[in-house]
Design an enzyme around this catalytic site. Structure first.
Site, PDB file in Angstrom:
ATOM      1  N   GLY A 160      -9.936  14.837  54.187  1.00 43.57           N
ATOM      2  CA  GLY A 160     -11.118  14.228  53.128  1.00 43.57           C
ATOM      3  C   GLY A 160     -10.557  14.803  51.997  1.00 43.57           C
ATOM      4  N   GLY A 161     -10.628  15.121  50.889  1.00 48.68           N
ATOM      5  CA  GLY A 161     -10.459  15.311  49.781  1.00 48.68           C
ATOM      6  C   GLY A 161      -8.756  15.873  49.696  1.00 48.68           C
ATOM      7  N   GLY A 217       7.848 -15.746  37.040  1.00 48.97           N
ATOM      8  CA  GLY A 217       7.663 -15.025  35.929  1.00 48.97           C
ATOM      9  C   GLY A 217       8.192 -13.656  36.771  1.00 48.97           C
ATOM     10  N   ALA A 218       8.416 -14.298  38.048  1.00 48.57           N
ATOM     11  CA  ALA A 218       9.220 -13.229  38.763  1.00 48.57           C
ATOM     12  C   ALA A 218      10.766 -12.982  38.610  1.00 48.57           C
ATOM     13  CB  ALA A 218       9.421 -13.818  40.380  1.00 48.57           C
TER      14      ALA A 218
HETATM   15  C1  HXC Z   1     -12.673  26.605  58.627  1.00 50.06           C
HETATM   16  C2  HXC Z   1     -11.764  25.271  59.560  1.00 50.06           C
HETATM   17  C3  HXC Z   1     -11.892  24.214  58.717  1.00 50.06           C
HETATM   18  C4  HXC Z   1     -12.229  24.338  57.739  1.00 50.06           C
HETATM   19  C5  HXC Z   1     -10.917  23.493  61.078  1.00 50.06           C
HETATM   20  N1  HXC Z   1     -11.177  24.941  61.146  1.00 50.06           N
HETATM   21  N2  HXC Z   1     -10.935  23.593  59.412  1.00 50.06           N
HETATM   22  N3  HXC Z   1     -12.323  26.429  59.146  1.00 50.06           N
HETATM   23  N4  HXC Z   1     -12.387  25.319  57.634  1.00 50.06           N
HETATM   24  N5  HXC Z   1     -12.743  23.629  57.199  1.00 50.06           N
HETATM   25  C6  HXC Z   1     -11.013  25.999  61.735  1.00 50.06           C
HETATM   26  C7  HXC Z   1     -11.812  25.721  63.206  1.00 50.06           C
HETATM   27  O1  HXC Z   1     -12.894  26.552  63.106  1.00 50.06           O
HETATM   28  C8  HXC Z   1     -11.374  25.936  64.670  1.00 50.06           C
HETATM   29  O2  HXC Z   1     -11.651  27.772  64.477  1.00 50.06           O
HETATM   30  C9  HXC Z   1      -9.485  26.139  64.137  1.00 50.06           C
HETATM   31  O3  HXC Z   1      -9.778  26.121  62.400  1.00 50.06           O
HETATM   32  C10 HXC Z   1      -8.842  24.984  64.998  1.00 50.06           C
HETATM   33  O4  HXC Z   1     -10.105  24.282  64.579  1.00 50.06           O
HETATM   34  P1  HXC Z   1     -10.180  23.300  65.670  1.00 50.06           P
HETATM   35  O5  HXC Z   1     -11.025  22.221  65.473  1.00 50.06           O
HETATM   36  O6  HXC Z   1      -9.966  23.938  66.918  1.00 50.06           O
HETATM   37  O7  HXC Z   1      -8.952  21.915  65.374  1.00 50.06           O
HETATM   38  P2  HXC Z   1      -8.830  20.556  66.293  1.00 50.06           P
HETATM   39  O8  HXC Z   1      -8.883  20.279  67.832  1.00 50.06           O
HETATM   40  O9  HXC Z   1      -7.278  20.605  66.262  1.00 50.06           O
HETATM   41  O10 HXC Z   1      -8.972  19.900  65.031  1.00 50.06           O
HETATM   42  C11 HXC Z   1      -8.641  19.579  63.281  1.00 50.06           C
HETATM   43  C12 HXC Z   1      -9.566  18.718  63.050  1.00 50.06           C
HETATM   44  C13 HXC Z   1     -10.766  20.004  63.019  1.00 50.06           C
HETATM   45  C14 HXC Z   1      -9.616  17.271  62.964  1.00 50.06           C
HETATM   46  C15 HXC Z   1      -9.234  19.734  61.067  1.00 50.06           C
HETATM   47  O11 HXC Z   1     -11.177  20.796  63.184  1.00 50.06           O
HETATM   48  C16 HXC Z   1     -11.810  19.234  61.595  1.00 50.06           C
HETATM   49  O12 HXC Z   1     -12.255  17.391  61.602  1.00 50.06           O
HETATM   50  N6  HXC Z   1     -12.262  20.294  60.892  1.00 50.06           N
HETATM   51  C17 HXC Z   1     -13.469  19.698  59.634  1.00 50.06           C
HETATM   52  C18 HXC Z   1     -12.186  19.127  59.497  1.00 50.06           C
HETATM   53  C19 HXC Z   1     -13.168  18.901  57.781  1.00 50.06           C
HETATM   54  O13 HXC Z   1     -13.873  17.645  57.733  1.00 50.06           O
HETATM   55  N7  HXC Z   1     -12.544  19.101  57.072  1.00 50.06           N
HETATM   56  C20 HXC Z   1     -13.478  19.293  55.189  1.00 50.06           C
HETATM   57  C21 HXC Z   1     -13.241  18.512  54.929  1.00 50.06           C
HETATM   58  S1  HXC Z   1     -13.791  17.991  53.457  1.00 50.06           S
HETATM   59  P3  HXC Z   1     -11.433  28.897  65.688  1.00 50.06           P
HETATM   60  O14 HXC Z   1     -11.723  29.894  65.281  1.00 50.06           O
HETATM   61  O15 HXC Z   1     -12.488  28.560  66.529  1.00 50.06           O
HETATM   62  O16 HXC Z   1      -9.785  28.557  66.163  1.00 50.06           O
HETATM   63  C22 HXC Z   1     -12.551  18.795  52.343  1.00 50.06           C
HETATM   64  C23 HXC Z   1     -13.541  18.708  51.175  1.00 50.06           C
HETATM   65  C24 HXC Z   1     -11.650  19.015  50.122  1.00 50.06           C
HETATM   66  O17 HXC Z   1     -11.812  19.137  52.757  1.00 50.06           O
HETATM   67  C25 HXC Z   1     -12.346  18.689  48.206  1.00 50.06           C
HETATM   68  C26 HXC Z   1     -10.869  17.981  47.454  1.00 50.06           C
HETATM   69  C27 HXC Z   1     -11.329  17.773  46.410  1.00 50.06           C
END
Ligand code: HXC
Length: 495
Positions: free
Chosen positions: A152-153, A387-388
């Site tokens: 994401g961001g 130019g290069a």
């Molecule tokens: C809260 C999160 C989290 C998040 C993961 N976890 N991402 N908790 N907020 N963003 C937690 C999970 O619930 C899990 O908790 C633990 O971390 C491990 O995650 P898993 O999914 O079991 O690990 P893995 O299989 O290795 O997958 C990792 C991952 C996946 C690919 C990153 O977790 C995922 O897709 N997460 C969401 C990513 C995402 O969409 N983030 C938001 C993006 S938007 P438990 O308790 O089960 O151990 C964003 C906006 C920012 O970031 C903008 C800034 C401008």
């Protein structure tokens, strides 16, 4: 409980989550990055309601080769390393410390992005970090190492830093993950295909260095640091070298092929000139037609920009122009003298390049050179057309010293194209068109495809023997040692 015990307990828990995923823990990573035993943690006791044993990032200071650096290491074992308010505050604090201390900041990235449970307050945290990255840009070196998801961001903090290291199979950057991509475009793609080292090291150019393992990444960051100053207010560290500054390289006198269209490996020239043949290429898997590399000559860091005739004849295209432009701007911001080695037949022609914005990209490289106030030495090895020629650090753009090898061809364009234009009518009317053209091409080459006219006009300082290039380059940089001023000049905007 002592701080050491706290860290140990936390690390033991983290190992159980990280090791099965083939990843190291936040502390293990810091221990590999920093000089042995030098890590000193800050804010270890900062906790939150959800995470009473510590939040999802470890921050602190340490040294690399004895010089201070500030660090943060995201801890995926705590809520997936996600960034909430407390995590953001810890990162911002250590970044502020780095800025005040005028020392580099290194971020180890392993995070699921914005902490979903905290909603938009975590977005605010990201925004503040981005702003701090920009504030620090060009003032202190900023390095990111991606050793987990960067989703994401969250990708934009590393993208605002000077160098991104990415580790194969575990480090992945993407703005939207595979599931969203499938919904929106119907494309099916894995995490690694979408945002792994192949994607960003060779295709997008987002990552500067791609590494096989975490160990390799941390070792390479330590090596990179040996070329860099602590901040814009310092020069890079100088090393004592046994490699003689007057060393001549006889093999270079006969290195350029007789046939002016035959490629040769520019890497050899770079290695020959550099102390002990050592140099550290940046983005070495991307836009291979240009080489950007750090090296040392006579113990001092230089940034080398060089066309690579082995790839697309060393032509400048969009990717190569932007790769070189950002490198030049980094060097300028951090007081690193620039050595440019030229063998460029021109800009890459084509509708794709024109419509893709080669004009804007070429202008970025022109801008970068024209504004650079660090010492600049340029050597025309072979082709320097049109130019290069101008854009590759010509005298007109502000190069301090410009030399050419006898094989240098400084001209408005290559002989074939030039003859087609200036002898068009004659060639159309001729019965023996091919014969006449070869004769005219030979005449043009005799007259223009050499460095003589440029030397007569004072557009190069001297024609040098290839074997003496190292000595000439070192002497030139010695002459320029006091050129330019230390201090903040400009940011290193991602180009
Ligand atoms: C809260 C999160 C989290 C998040 C993961 N976890 N991402 N908790 N907020 N963003 C937690 C999970 O619930 C899990 O908790 C633990 O971390 C491990 O995650 P898993 O999914 O079991 O690990 P893995 O299989 O290795 O997958 C990792 C991952 C996946 C690919 C990153 O977790 C995922 O897709 N997460 C969401 C990513 C995402 O969409 N983030 C938001 C993006 S938007 P438990 O308790 O089960 O151990 C964003 C906006 C920012 O970031 C903008 C800034 C401008």
């Amino acid at each position: 409980m002592s701080d050491d015990n706290l860290a140990e307990i936390r690390d033991e828990k983290a190992k159980k989550i990280q090791h099965p995923k083939g990843k190291l823990t936040a502390y293990e990573r810091l221990n590999l990055l920093l000089d042995k035993g030098s890590f000193s943690e800050i804010d270890q006791h900062v906790t939150s309601e959800e995470n009473p044993d510590g939040e999802a990032v470890v921050t602190g200071t340490g040294t690399i080769h004895g010089r201070p650096v500030f660090v943060f290491s995201e801890d995926f074992s705590v809520m997936g390393g996600s960034l909430g308010e407390v995590v953001a505050k810890k990162i911002l604090k250590v970044m502020d410390h780095a800025l005040e201390a005028r020392a580099p900041i290194i971020g180890i990235k392993d995070s699921g992005g914005a902490r979903i449970q905290e909603g938009i307050s975590s977005l605010y945290g990201y925004a503040q970090i981005f702003k701090k990255n920009v504030e620090a840009s060009g003032k202190i070196p900023q390095i990111s190492v991606v050793v987990g998801p960067s989703a994401g961001g969250a990708v934009y903090s590393p993208a605002l830093t000077d160098f991104i290291f990415q580790v194969k199979d575990i480090g992945q950057l993407y703005v939207t993950g595979p599931a969203v991509v499938k919904t929106v475009t119907g494309e099916e793609v894995s995490y690694e295909e979408l945002g792994g080292v192949e994607a960003h090291g060779t295709k997008s150019g987002v990552s500067h260095q791609i590494c096989e393992s975490e160990e390799q990444a941390f070792e390479e960051i330590r090596y990179l640091m040996s070329f860099l100053p602590q901040s814009s207010f310092q020069k890079p560290p100088a090393f004592i070298t046994e490699d003689e500054s007057s060393r001549t390289i006889e093999s270079l006198d006969s290195f350029i092929p007789e046939n002016r269209n035959q490629p040769y490996d520019m890497e050899k020239i770079i290695s020959d000139i550099s102390d002990d043949g050592e140099h550290y290429p940046i983005q070495s898997n991307y836009a291979l037609n240009i080489i950007t590399t750090f090296a040392r000559v006579n113990g001092n860091t230089v940034g080398i920009v060089a066309n690579q005739p082995m790839e697309l004849a060393g032509v400048l295209d969009i990717k190569a122009s932007e790769k070189a432009a950002r490198f030049v701007r980094f060097c300028d911001a951090f007081n690193i003298p620039i050595l440019t080695l030229v063998d460029v037949p021109g800009f890459l022609p084509g509708v794709e390049q024109e419509h893709g914005g080669i004009i804007r990209s070429g202008a970025k490289l022109l801008y970068a050179y024209a504004e650079a106030t660090v010492p600049r030495v340029c050597v025309v090895i072979r082709k320097a057309y049109g130019g290069a020629y101008i854009v590759m650090d010509s005298i007109g753009l502000g190069a301090d010293k410009l030399y050419a090898w006898p094989s240098g061809e400084i001209a408005v364009m290559g002989a074939e194209g030039a003859v087609d234009i200036i002898h068009r009518r004659e060639l159309t009317a001729a019965d023996n068109r091919e014969e006449l053209k070869s004769k005219l091409v030979a005449e043009y080459n005799d007259k223009f495809s050499n460095p003589d006219i440029a030397a007569q006009l004072g557009l190069i300082d001297n024609i040098i023997k290839p074997s003496e290039t190292r000595k000439v380059v070192i002497d030139s940089f010695k002459d320029l040692v006091n050129k330019g001023e230390l201090g903040d000049k400009h940011g290193n905007i991602p180009l």
